[in-house]
Design an enzyme around this catalytic site. Structure first.
Site, short mmCIF file in Angstrom:
data_model
loop_
_atom_site.label_atom_id
_atom_site.label_comp_id
_atom_site.label_asym_id
_atom_site.label_seq_id
_atom_site.Cartn_x
_atom_site.Cartn_y
_atom_site.Cartn_z
CD GLU A 182 -12.55 -5.48 2.31
OE1 GLU A 182 -12.01 -4.58 1.66
OE2 GLU A 182 -12.38 -5.64 3.53
CG HIS A 195 -10.72 -4.56 -2.89
ND1 HIS A 195 -10.84 -3.20 -2.87
CD2 HIS A 195 -10.67 -4.96 -1.59
CE1 HIS A 195 -10.84 -2.78 -1.60
NE2 HIS A 195 -10.73 -3.83 -0.81
CG HIS A 235 -2.18 -0.83 1.04
ND1 HIS A 235 -2.15 -2.19 1.14
CD2 HIS A 235 -3.47 -0.52 0.80
CE1 HIS A 235 -3.36 -2.69 0.97
NE2 HIS A 235 -4.18 -1.70 0.75
CB CYS A 241 -10.87 3.09 4.35
SG CYS A 241 -11.98 1.70 4.59
CB CYS A 299 -14.43 3.02 0.68
SG CYS A 299 -13.75 3.88 2.10
#
Lengths: 649, 649
Positions: A316, A264, A135, A412, A334
């Site tokens: 997800e 995702h 990330h 997030c 999100c």
């Protein structure tokens, strides 16, 4: 065709019956609250340690790194949200916090521009070793977005300089050069951020870097993701996701060949957003075609009626067409925000109202449902049907919570909501060289520079509760301009007329009514009505979860039933497809909302005794039910909630 | 009231149109197949290593232990199934295998009677250190059940002696003495096994040991489960279940206070089965009351229409009332078997046909669905609705497979099915001192000793496809006896008459028609009709998953739709609640089965275009659908399957 531009937030003053409370929440509650959370000063919220991580990285504090590998993004999104919110009206206190934390961020930056507290503190020497899960580029992307926003709001340069050094470090690190890394991130975000940085700095290398990440994704042999896992010392950051394939990170094939949304959901939509940016900037029709196909697949096969996406919790992710379960979906807040971002980009490039329809549907439902009306509690997962008792007992649904939480380890969504709402003004109008596009019907005053002169638009409406829109146009210099009024896909525009009551006729094209310059240059007032009656909506027959059911929709708002209004066992309520939907304004509830009342039925429990099964012969009892906007559910305690209601046809 | 007894399997010859194929499968396919699996001689099946573990434990082979902590039970259940199957007709070849493996088991036993290859080979010195997860008592229980069955079948003593030494070791180890362990197992099974051992050996200490395990469960402070986790060296066997509470192992409260089924479904039902045994043996009305409450809670709140149980995969457990999801349920085959075991015990104690109804419902659906008609592939999880494409894409349903597997690491279900089917004869009749109870309508010849004399019953029926039952009673010694014929809860018995056609009237009580001795002592033939028309069944309105839906049921058989007969998108099929259900016998399919045909409708996809949502106004297209018995699904390739069908009322 030139891309539409947003109006600077400094030139927009929203004053809207529906939105004011959310904007106030963000400014007065969420931003101070989130600042306290980032500094671990908020009781009851999960530990953040975000600011402290920067202190440790800067060598100004001792201690251990704490948090997710992308913990830095929480402060980035907070600065970004703050920036949008102070662009019109400064907030010296929070701005002081921001300036101080930006100083700190600068001190945590390496001399070569590298910036990431996790790899600085916890895994020094391992930078860029795990592109799939590390990330770093995702985190860099959020830093860049924040810095661009903060620069736009304050004209201060410091943060922008920090992220330019960071972006330059990335440009040196990645590419096809022998000493460079040939790879892209597991979690897209850097791509769209670099485009923003290019737009503000006009440095083409940032745009080219973004394009490189788009081009190489799923397109490089040997694959960097494979290679990095073979290196000694490699370890997984998220071992729970090891079983997921490259489709989960959209690296299963070149992006230009992707035509159905996969993997995702947030990653996918950040990627598709960047693809739209790059497709436009390079006028790459192959990318634009992929974007259109992906958008079409999402909204016509994989999107919940609330505008949320991501049917599966594990990964997800998007799943398969028409797989839209209402009670075990993921539908991350999100992901709704990311879908709005993608839709907004496609709208600005393609000038097609269908993108605005999805933007709006998502904003008013899947995004807003993510936050409580107290501004300090949040849903990450947004179900369309919950029974708290089941959530407690059946751990297959363990990812679904019956109530919003204060803060979570992976934080997030809350700051993502904050930055979305505080930048709301950006989405009301968009502008081309000669045309003002009205996309969202939100009351307020906006000053738009057309041809060097200010045009002031004052919009007045009770939308989304009522469909009347009044627009005062103050055009003292008589600038030549066209006005394009969005006509929603779900409701016609009627009675479009001038201040004097003369009916106006515009040209309709792709969801907009165009009023050419000769029609409006001298008009200082116009009004119209959007058909915004409550209706029952059905899903395509292949959506197994919704066969025999209807959802109540009024304009952009999806409605839901809550236990507090309708008692338990919402699943046994049945409504007639031709029932009367009665809208009533309830001034007491949530500062005044529209409820929808229906004369309905319940499958009778009479005569069932203790039986679980019996020969089919159902009886019904009449009952009255009341629906409220889905985005406002779970603000009156915990209980059952239901969007898709059984129906007789 | 005295408990009803089963008829020895040696005295029962089943010759039944429905069951013959299953019995042949077990005898000729499953038992040889499973023997090969246990010896790792079957390609394509997961590694077993079961027999090899015993060789290693006996010091006759080198190597590492392989398999689950309860791997020994696979051979135990195989011996048990074999025992039932050879009780009437010996099988020298398989019996030779069994004798040899029993020898081996004896050599793997410790001098003090302890027997468990996992703790012998892999964790020597740690015996009894992890009662919650170690499965030693569970494994011992299966050994005991197998030995009792093998003794009953062959009159050989060796295995029985082995398990008596094992049981004596357990009796010495557990109890309230200072040197003894105060605790019970995490997975019940030993309790019901010790009752069986008591019944065959008449050694009361085994019964008392069983009662001790029942009494102490959830009732001991400090709790042994807590204590053992605190000891140094403790480690979890199943770390994935650490989050589960004591309710998952039914140790959250004393068993006498438990009144709703909770936790792991197989554990629960093995426990409740033992509770019924102990409740009867000790005439403990508090336990019997708990058993009745638990049974009632299961069948009227938590049981799928197929007789399966366990709504949640995580914990493989009961959840909350009316939580009966059709596509993400667990419904383990073993849990259906365990429910049948509990029902059968309650039936024998309470003489109430409602228990037989559930036994039969479970047997014909949830149990049989566990095996393929080739005898070598098995479902562990038994969904009531599957769409293979969704199972592949949405990992929330990862526990559900769209096809049966050959063998699995945890191989509990296949041998459990084998032992259930091979002991089928036990459940047809049950007998009290003066009454023969006819519970299952299965063709065959049974010799029952009444008052010292043989009474021969020859039953002839095409049940479950047709309702006519003919019973020839050969009672040469004119023994005085009553006959109790079960009248199913779902269908009346009509035309009960003698061979000469004279109508007979019996006394109805709790689901049985009692023909007193004066009515039948001289009757050598009687016949009756069970109402066995196909019907549509509805679920209680609180079962959210089934509102607006019906299931097709005919007698004990639940029917389902398969893609191969009805095309894709079974979820969009709608049938009228008053539709005509046409039964036709298909001699080609699966050796001859009843199909049910219905004139139905499909929600039309016409006019939908590319839309996912639109204002509700559905159209329907007529279609014909065909249903087959649920237990036989997935024997013609993979595809969609559906039990609960949308319906108009």
């Amino acid at each position: 065709m030139e891309r539409l531009k947003s109006v600077p937030l400094s030139d927009i003053e929203i004053d809207d019956g529906f939105w004011n409370q959310y904007i106030v929440l963000v400014q007065q509650k969420m931003l101070p609250y989130q600042w306290r959370v980032l500094n671990d000063q908020e009781k009851g919220a999960a530990k953040s340690h975000c600011i402290e991580n920067f202190r440790i990285a800067a060598g100004e504090s001792r201690g251990e790194y704490y948090g997710m590998v992308f913990q830095d993004t929480d402060v980035a999104k907070w600065i970004e949200a703050l920036a949008y919110s102070i662009q019109r009206k400064r907030n010296p206190e929070l701005e002081k916090h921001a300036d101080e934390v930006i100083d700190l961020i600068g001190r945590a930056q390496h001399p070569d521009g590298y910036l990431n507290t996790y790899y600085t503190v916890k895994e020094p020497g391992n930078r860029w070793s795990n592109l799939r899960e590390g990330h770093e580029l995702y985190t860099a992307g959020h830093m860049i977005e924040a810095a661009v926003a903060y620069h736009n709001a304050t004209e201060k340069k410091q943060f922008l300089n920090i992220v330019c050094r960071l972006a330059d470090c990335i440009c040196r690190t990645f590419g096809e050069g022998r000493e460079q890394i040939q790879g892209c991130p597991g979690h897209p975000e850097i791509e769209l951020a670099l485009v923003k940085l290019y737009q503000v700095t006009e440095q083409k290398r940032y745009l080219e870097m973004a394009k490189y990440f788009i081009d190489i994704r799923g397109n490089h042999k040997p694959d960097r993701f494979d290679e990095e896992q073979k290196k000694t010392g490699f370890h997984h950051v998220f071992s729970e996701f090891e079983h997921l394939g490259y489709n989960n990170i959209q690296a299963h094939m070149p992006v230009r060949e992707q035509d159905r949304a996969d993997g995702h959901a947030v990653r996918a939509l950040y990627l598709y957003s960047a693809m739209a940016d790059i497709g436009y900037e390079y006028q790459d029709q192959t990318i634009m075609k992929a974007c259109r196909a992906l958008f079409d697949n999402i909204v016509n096969r994989q999107m919940f009626v609330t505008g949320s996406v991501g049917a599966a919790a594990d990964g997800e992710c998007f799943t398969c067409d028409y797989d839209l379960p209402n009670n075990y979906n993921y539908s991350e807040t999100c992901a709704s925000i990311a879908l709005a971002m993608f839709a907004q980009r496609m709208l600005s490039i393609e000038r097609d109202g269908k993108y605005a329809d999805i933007f709006e549907r998502t904003l008013y439902n899947g995004v807003l449902s993510g936050m409580a009306l107290n501004g300090t509690e949040f849903f990450y997962v947004n179900p369309l049907e919950t029974v708290p008792e089941q959530l407690k007992a059946n751990r297959t649904l363990h990812h679904v919570l019956p109530y919003r939480k204060k803060w979570m380890g992976v934080a997030c969504c809350p700051p993502n909501i904050a930055r979305t709402i505080s930048s709301l003004g950006n989405y009301i109008y968009q502008v081309s060289r000669d045309t003002i596009f009205l996309n969202l019907f939100i009351s307020g005053k906006t000053v738009i520079k057309m041809n060097g002169h200010d045009v002031t638009l004052i919009l007045n409406t009770k939308y989304p509760y009522e469909g009347t829109v009044q627009l005062k146009i103050d055009n003292p210099h008589n600038v030549l301009l066209n006005l394009a009024i969005r006509e929603p896909g779900w409701g016609k525009i009627k009675n479009l007329c001038t201040g004097s009551g003369t009916l106006m006729r515009g040209e309709k094209e792709k969801g907009y009514i165009y009023l050419k310059q000769d029609k409006i240059k001298e008009t200082d007032f116009l009004s119209f009505e959007i058909e915004i009656e409550p209706i029952l909506v059905a899903a395509h027959p292949r959506v197994r979860a919704d066969v025999g059911k209807v959802a109540i929709v009024k304009g952009p708002l999806v409605y839901c039933l809550e236990e507090i209004d309708n008692g338990k066992n919402l699943g046994s309520i049945v409504i007639k497809a031709d029932c009367d939907l009665q809208t009533t304004f309830d001034p007491q509830l949530f500062g005044g909302i529209n409820r929808i009342s229906i004369e309905a039925f319940r499958v009778s429990e009479k005569g069932w005794g203790n039986q679980l099964y019996r020969p089919a012969s159902l009886q019904y009892e009449p009952c009255s039910i009341k629906a409220i906007p889905y985005c406002m559910w779970n603000n009156r305690g915990n209980g059952e909630m239901l969007v898709w209601i059984h129906s007789f046809f």
